[in-house]
Design an enzyme around this catalytic site. Structure first.
Site, mmCIF file in Angstrom:
data_model
loop_
_atom_site.group_PDB
_atom_site.id
_atom_site.type_symbol
_atom_site.label_atom_id
_atom_site.label_comp_id
_atom_site.label_asym_id
_atom_site.label_seq_id
_atom_site.Cartn_x
_atom_site.Cartn_y
_atom_site.Cartn_z
ATOM 1 N N ASP A 59 -8.267 13.176 -12.106
ATOM 2 C CA ASP A 59 -8.549 13.814 -10.822
ATOM 3 C C ASP A 59 -10.038 14.096 -10.815
ATOM 4 O O ASP A 59 -10.514 15.004 -11.516
ATOM 5 C CB ASP A 59 -7.740 15.117 -10.703
ATOM 6 C CG ASP A 59 -7.993 15.839 -9.389
ATOM 7 O OD1 ASP A 59 -9.007 15.546 -8.721
ATOM 8 O OD2 ASP A 59 -7.181 16.709 -9.030
ATOM 9 N N ASN A 86 -14.428 4.956 -6.889
ATOM 10 C CA ASN A 86 -13.733 4.521 -5.678
ATOM 11 C C ASN A 86 -12.948 5.655 -5.014
ATOM 12 O O ASN A 86 -12.741 5.621 -3.794
ATOM 13 C CB ASN A 86 -12.787 3.374 -6.054
ATOM 14 C CG ASN A 86 -11.806 3.061 -4.955
ATOM 15 O OD1 ASN A 86 -12.137 2.386 -3.981
ATOM 16 N ND2 ASN A 86 -10.568 3.573 -5.069
ATOM 17 N N TYR A 154 -16.942 13.553 6.233
ATOM 18 C CA TYR A 154 -16.895 12.273 5.518
ATOM 19 C C TYR A 154 -18.283 11.623 5.503
ATOM 20 O O TYR A 154 -18.778 11.198 4.453
ATOM 21 C CB TYR A 154 -15.871 11.361 6.186
ATOM 22 C CG TYR A 154 -15.684 10.019 5.510
ATOM 23 C CD1 TYR A 154 -14.928 9.906 4.345
ATOM 24 C CD2 TYR A 154 -16.237 8.851 6.046
ATOM 25 C CE1 TYR A 154 -14.730 8.671 3.730
ATOM 26 C CE2 TYR A 154 -16.050 7.618 5.443
ATOM 27 C CZ TYR A 154 -15.294 7.533 4.282
ATOM 28 O OH TYR A 154 -15.106 6.299 3.676
HETATM 29 P P1 NAP Z 1 -6.828 5.104 0.114
HETATM 30 O O1 NAP Z 1 -5.841 4.026 0.210
HETATM 31 O O2 NAP Z 1 -6.619 6.373 0.872
HETATM 32 O O3 NAP Z 1 -6.982 5.444 -1.439
HETATM 33 C C1 NAP Z 1 -7.765 6.514 -1.879
HETATM 34 C C2 NAP Z 1 -7.544 6.693 -3.364
HETATM 35 O O4 NAP Z 1 -8.364 7.781 -3.789
HETATM 36 C C3 NAP Z 1 -6.086 7.039 -3.721
HETATM 37 O O5 NAP Z 1 -5.739 6.387 -4.909
HETATM 38 C C4 NAP Z 1 -6.156 8.547 -3.941
HETATM 39 O O6 NAP Z 1 -5.196 9.024 -4.851
HETATM 40 C C5 NAP Z 1 -7.547 8.640 -4.575
HETATM 41 N N1 NAP Z 1 -8.050 10.011 -4.625
HETATM 42 C C6 NAP Z 1 -8.214 10.908 -3.632
HETATM 43 N N2 NAP Z 1 -8.670 12.071 -4.128
HETATM 44 C C7 NAP Z 1 -8.782 11.902 -5.467
HETATM 45 C C8 NAP Z 1 -9.181 12.730 -6.547
HETATM 46 N N3 NAP Z 1 -9.540 14.018 -6.363
HETATM 47 N N4 NAP Z 1 -9.189 12.208 -7.801
HETATM 48 C C9 NAP Z 1 -8.802 10.941 -8.027
HETATM 49 N N5 NAP Z 1 -8.378 10.107 -7.052
HETATM 50 C C10 NAP Z 1 -8.381 10.594 -5.795
HETATM 51 O O7 NAP Z 1 -8.291 4.663 0.510
HETATM 52 P P2 NAP Z 1 -9.102 3.283 0.384
HETATM 53 O O8 NAP Z 1 -9.261 2.752 1.746
HETATM 54 O O9 NAP Z 1 -8.555 2.428 -0.688
HETATM 55 O O10 NAP Z 1 -10.515 3.868 -0.043
HETATM 56 C C11 NAP Z 1 -11.143 3.621 -1.274
HETATM 57 C C12 NAP Z 1 -12.617 3.959 -1.117
HETATM 58 O O11 NAP Z 1 -13.194 3.105 -0.112
HETATM 59 C C13 NAP Z 1 -12.886 5.393 -0.655
HETATM 60 O O12 NAP Z 1 -13.988 5.919 -1.355
HETATM 61 C C14 NAP Z 1 -13.225 5.225 0.811
HETATM 62 O O13 NAP Z 1 -14.033 6.257 1.304
HETATM 63 C C15 NAP Z 1 -13.928 3.883 0.804
HETATM 64 N N6 NAP Z 1 -13.943 3.211 2.113
HETATM 65 C C16 NAP Z 1 -12.779 2.781 2.683
HETATM 66 C C17 NAP Z 1 -12.830 2.150 3.921
HETATM 67 C C18 NAP Z 1 -11.596 1.623 4.599
HETATM 68 O O14 NAP Z 1 -11.709 1.098 5.722
HETATM 69 N N7 NAP Z 1 -10.427 1.695 4.000
HETATM 70 C C19 NAP Z 1 -14.062 1.968 4.579
HETATM 71 C C20 NAP Z 1 -15.214 2.423 3.962
HETATM 72 C C21 NAP Z 1 -15.140 3.035 2.728
HETATM 73 P P3 NAP Z 1 -3.834 9.746 -4.378
HETATM 74 O O15 NAP Z 1 -2.833 8.646 -4.174
HETATM 75 O O16 NAP Z 1 -3.512 10.655 -5.530
HETATM 76 O O17 NAP Z 1 -4.133 10.494 -3.107
#
Ligand code: NAP
Length: 232
Positions: A59, A86, A154
């Site tokens: 975490d 990530n 954000y």
């Molecule tokens: P996602 O599906 O919501 O996954 C987020 C991940 O982060 C999940 O595994 C979540 O774990 C984990 N997480 C949240 N808080 C945490 C903590 N305190 N410690 C450890 N893990 C934690 O999001 P995603 O789209 O794959 O995003 C991945 C990255 O890409 C993020 O940094 C996001 O800001 C960035 N991003 C995404 C997009 C997009 O369009 N999807 C665009 C730009 C940037 P839990 O399952 O435990 O909640």
């Protein structure tokens, strides 16, 4: 040479795909997950594809969790050569609304300080060994040059993550084979991005993996999308 990568927030979404892709390139991968059972379930699936992936509880919002992982890896004589920050959350409350301050605090605690914690834990070892890659998964929403769009908490947290990238890259400049970069994965179909997003997780992971496996003459201190530099 054998390399080990740690990917945070990797039990789903982009992080999980980054684990698959890095392991597919021959790295040993530590799949970081807040919920170890969930992480192990996904790691097991990847192992059944023949990939060297193991779940570790992490975490990034808690100092004690990062310290426990450091202790566990040190105890096993394992190092981290590639760190993909990530893990991320997407609080959308307006700053001036009733939950604005809480939303900003939460976004900073994970999206900024999470990366600060893991970098402080693992970057010094990379410098000592003279090799390492750090990839901070940021967002175009954290780019002043692209208008700092998106919800305030954000956007502020990702702009701060970008600033962290620049300052850490400066601090490790004396070790040319240690690289720290930021990346925008684009709009990706995950729980965060939603089903209407334009990109697959494979596409979202592509530039992250490129930065995680850069050659020694690759860039450091930059911000990229689709392998191209984008404005801060
Ligand atoms: P996602 O599906 O919501 O996954 C987020 C991940 O982060 C999940 O595994 C979540 O774990 C984990 N997480 C949240 N808080 C945490 C903590 N305190 N410690 C450890 N893990 C934690 O999001 P995603 O789209 O794959 O995003 C991945 C990255 O890409 C993020 O940094 C996001 O800001 C960035 N991003 C995404 C997009 C997009 O369009 N999807 C665009 C730009 C940037 P839990 O399952 O435990 O909640």
């Amino acid at each position: 040479m054998d390399r080990t990568a740690l990917v945070t927030g990797a039990n789903r979404g982009i992080g999980l795909e980054v684990c698959r892709a890095l392991a597919g390139r021959g790295l040993r991968v530590l799949l970081g997950a807040r919920d170890e059972a969930l992480g192990e379930e996904e790691a097991g699936r990847l192992r059944s594809e023949g990939l060297a992936v193991r779940a570790v509880p992490l975490d990034v919002g808690r100092d004690a969790s990062v310290a426990a992982l450091v202790g566990r890896l040190d105890g096993a004589g394992e190092r981290v050569d590639v760190l993909v920050n990530n893990a991320g959350i997407y609080p959308s409350d307006p700053l001036l609304g009733p939950d604005g301050e809480r939303a900003l605090a939460e976004a900073l605690a994970v999206n900024l300080l999470g990366a600060v914690r893991t970098c402080r834990a693992f970057l010094p070892g990379m410098v000592t060994r003279g090799h390492g890659r750090v990839v901070n998964v940021s967002s175009g929403y954290g780019s002043f040059g692209e208008g700092l769009e998106g919800p305030a908490a954000y956007a502020i947290s990702k702009a701060a993550l970008n600033a962290l990238t620049v300052k850490l890259a400066e601090e490790v400049r004396g070790s040319p084979d240690v690289k720290v970069n930021a990346v925008c994965p684009g709009w990706v179909r995950t729980r965060m991005g939603g089903t209407g997003a334009s990109r697959s997780v494979e596409r979202g992971a592509e530039t992250i993996v490129w930065l995680a496996t850069l050659p020694e003459d690759g860039p450091s201190g930059g911000f990229f999308r689709d392998r191209r530099a984008i404005p801060w």
